[in-house]
Design a protein around this motif. Structure first.
Motif, PDB file in Angstrom:
ATOM      1  N   ASN A 122       0.692  -1.320  -0.510  1.00  0.00           N
ATOM      2  CA  ASN A 122      -0.073  -0.143  -0.058  1.00  0.00           C
ATOM      3  C   ASN A 122       0.911   1.537  -0.249  1.00  0.00           C
ATOM      4  O   ASN A 122       1.870   1.073   0.351  1.00  0.00           O
ATOM      5  N   TYR A 150       0.157   3.205  -5.406  1.00  0.00           N
ATOM      6  CA  TYR A 150      -0.380   2.798  -5.757  1.00  0.00           C
ATOM      7  C   TYR A 150      -2.289   3.327  -5.677  1.00  0.00           C
ATOM      8  O   TYR A 150      -2.489   3.011  -7.073  1.00  0.00           O
ATOM      9  N   CYS A 151      -2.439   4.517  -4.883  1.00  0.00           N
ATOM     10  CA  CYS A 151      -3.984   4.997  -5.290  1.00  0.00           C
ATOM     11  C   CYS A 151      -4.073   5.686  -5.839  1.00  0.00           C
ATOM     12  O   CYS A 151      -4.855   5.491  -6.416  1.00  0.00           O
ATOM     13  N   PRO A 204      -4.851  -4.821   2.138  1.00  0.00           N
ATOM     14  CA  PRO A 204      -3.910  -4.176   1.120  1.00  0.00           C
ATOM     15  C   PRO A 204      -4.972  -3.773   0.221  1.00  0.00           C
ATOM     16  O   PRO A 204      -5.741  -4.654  -0.197  1.00  0.00           O
ATOM     17  N   LEU A 205      -3.847  -3.087  -0.385  1.00  0.00           N
ATOM     18  CA  LEU A 205      -5.008  -2.538  -1.748  1.00  0.00           C
ATOM     19  C   LEU A 205      -5.042  -3.918  -3.311  1.00  0.00           C
ATOM     20  O   LEU A 205      -6.046  -3.687  -3.934  1.00  0.00           O
ATOM     21  N   GLY A 240      -9.585  -4.036   0.739  1.00  0.00           N
ATOM     22  CA  GLY A 240      -8.604  -2.403   0.400  1.00  0.00           C
ATOM     23  C   GLY A 240      -8.601  -1.812  -0.475  1.00  0.00           C
ATOM     24  O   GLY A 240      -9.133  -0.574  -0.639  1.00  0.00           O
ATOM     25  N   LEU A 256     -11.120   1.810  -0.488  1.00  0.00           N
ATOM     26  CA  LEU A 256     -10.245   2.639  -1.764  1.00  0.00           C
ATOM     27  C   LEU A 256     -11.529   3.112  -1.943  1.00  0.00           C
ATOM     28  O   LEU A 256     -11.736   4.874  -2.002  1.00  0.00           O
ATOM     29  N   PHE A 280      -4.377   5.081   5.918  1.00  0.00           N
ATOM     30  CA  PHE A 280      -4.120   3.589   4.727  1.00  0.00           C
ATOM     31  C   PHE A 280      -2.360   3.106   6.235  1.00  0.00           C
ATOM     32  O   PHE A 280      -1.916   3.990   6.495  1.00  0.00           O
ATOM     33  N   SER A 282       0.277  -0.407   6.498  1.00  0.00           N
ATOM     34  CA  SER A 282       1.092  -1.244   5.491  1.00  0.00           C
ATOM     35  C   SER A 282       0.293  -2.710   6.422  1.00  0.00           C
ATOM     36  O   SER A 282       0.762  -3.954   5.922  1.00  0.00           O
TER      37      SER A 282
END
Length: 498
Positions: free
Chosen positions: A61, A65-66, A194-195, A200, A204, A216, A218
């Motif tokens: 994360n 990534y986002c 986790p994304l 996750g 988001l 967030f 990790s």
């Protein structure tokens, strides 16, 4: 346009300075996140990413990534997350199934993926597109564009890819906003997942579409989470019961000011009355949910006023989502009778990626057949009974027993195998393998074999050897209930093998 990107642009225009993402000391505003994702989107188009292309991501994360997720969605491509704990064997299977045009990975995962024939990019380079001015993207996003393929563990040996769209995800959010007015724009939400997982990724999209602030972490450390809940005055928190248990065991829990938490949801296993009472002493009601990746998230959340009396129940569905119980022939069952849980609503998946047979089996006449057992009471409230699908939930992560069994069956000397759940103080439950062999099995070698093919959390921590064929049902299937009974105390009687 009813899209995830239009929602992000809306908040960037109306509340540009509001916090969208928090990663430790770094705070990313909605204006910055939108501009950043647009510059990444231009780069993706320049790299040849077309509408409908898959873009893989394998990383921990991070803000990068986002922003990358938002950019992939903005160009009409499909995010294909890879669990960063997967082995190379597991990743290869998923990559072969989704055929991504590009794969972004952090440094540790790039080392693992380097030998594969893929266009591999460094996710750290996403930082170079973190520009504060907006830019025009000459490509329109569409409501029915697929946005993600999320691998889900089911009753089959190989994970299936659940496809969600702009329309399904944003309508899911709209339903939640109407049902839960205490969680609105500006609400502060902590995300422990986790994304790469549905928990996750969906959170988001869910909370940024609503204009909330996401915090967030990790990894789950109960002391750290308790500190964040207090320091950041978190308003909403969802996790498996084990997380709530671990937090309430912290030395500082009794003195902690948690008065700002308005929504606390939990699922994966039932909430005990003792755990409910522990959190109610802080003025917080733990509300049971039921849902799955195929449903786009939570299909039902227990109303707070009823959760205090019935902590094991999961609610009656949603404003746009209906629940039902059916027998093995698909016939509706009356209240009080146990059967398969079915769901329908606008948040349901479009289908499984590249798997029309599994899609047809799961989606029938507009209803999603969950593969889980449940019962409705006279008020229409759902109680989850058991998993028809053979899933082990370890520390909030779903593990397909069939996937672990497939790996073990490839080991020399194994005639039959059952993978069942063993109790575990840290993770709630953990995989245990019961192996039938006519010879001898070297257990350390078997575990080494599993470590090569499976993520560490999927590898059995207990192994029992049987020298007689294992019990079967009348239809010839291995009878797991008998072995679950026989090895109910495995955590106390068998040595841990890892």
């Amino acid at each position: 346009m009813q899209t995830i990107s239009s929602a992000l642009a809306w908040w960037a225009d109306t509340t540009p300075d509001s916090i969208a993402l928090s990663f430790g000391s770094e705070k990313i505003s909605y204006g910055r996140l939108c501009a950043w994702s647009e510059h990444i989107a231009r780069e993706l188009i320049s790299a040849g990413v077309e509408r409908g292309d898959r873009v893989g991501v394998c990383a921990a994360n991070s803000a990068e990534y986002c922003a990358l997720i938002e950019a992939i969605i903005r160009v009409g491509a499909i995010v294909a997350p890879l669990n960063m704990r997967y082995t190379l064997f597991e990743m290869r299977e998923l990559l072969e199934d989704t055929s991504p045009r590009l794969v972004f990975a952090d440094e540790e995962r790039r080392m693992k993926l380097a030998e594969l024939n893929i266009d591999l990019r460094a996710i750290e380079d996403i930082r170079s597109f973190d520009k504060r001015s907006r830019t025009h993207i000459d490509r329109e996003t569409r409501p029915d564009d697929p946005v993600v393929i999320i691998a889900t563990s089911g009753s089959t040996a190989k994970p299936k890819g659940v496809v969600l769209t702009n329309r399904s995800m944003t309508t899911y959010v709209a339903g939640f906003a109407l049902e839960e007015p205490d969680c609105t724009k500006g609400s502060r939400v902590i995300v422990p997942a986790p994304l790469s997982t549905s928990a996750g990724f969906v959170q988001l999209v869910h909370y940024t579409t609503m204009g909330c602030s996401l915090f967030f972490e990790s990894a789950f450390d109960p002391e750290v989470f308790l500190d964040i809940l207090v320091r950041e005055r978190i308003n909403a928190f969802g996790a498996v019961p084990l997380f709530f248990e671990r937090i309430s065991d912290c030395a500082g829990f009794d003195a902690a000011d948690l008065s700002h938490i308005r929504i606390a949801t939990t699922g994966g296993s039932s909430v005990s009355r003792a755990l409910q009472e522990r959190w109610m002493s802080k003025g917080i009601v733990l509300r049971q949910i039921y849902g799955q990746t195929e449903a786009g998230g939570n299909s039902t959340i227990m109303p707070a006023d009823l959760a205090t009396r019935f902590p094991e129940k999961c609610g009656r569905g949603g404003i746009f989502t209906q629940l039902g119980i059916v027998d093995s022939e698909g016939r509706r069952l009356p209240p009080g009778e146990v059967g398969e849980i079915i769901m329908r609503g606008p948040g349901i998946m479009a289908g499984y990626w590249n798997n029309p047979e599994a899609t047809a089996e799961a989606l029938k006449d507009g209803w999603l057949h969950s593969g889980d057992l449940g019962v409705l009471d006279e008020q229409g409230l759902l109680t989850f009974v058991d998993r028809m699908k053979d899933i082990i939930i370890s520390g909030g992560l779903n593990i397909s027993a069939a996937e672990v069994e497939r790996s073990i069956l490839a080991f020399k000397g194994v005639e039959e195998v059952m993978v069942i759940a063993a109790r575990d103080k840290k993770f709630g439950e953990t995989p245990m393998a019961v192996v039938y062999t006519r010879g001898e099995i070297n257990i350390p070698d078997l575990i080494a074999h599993c470590n090569e093919q499976l993520s560490d959390y999927k590898v059995p921590r207990y192994v029992a050897i049987e020298h007689e064929p294992m019990p079967r049902t009348a239809t010839g299937k291995l009878a797991k209930p008998a072995m679950r009974t026989k090895y109910a105390d495995a955590a106390d009687t068998l040595p841990r093998v890892r």
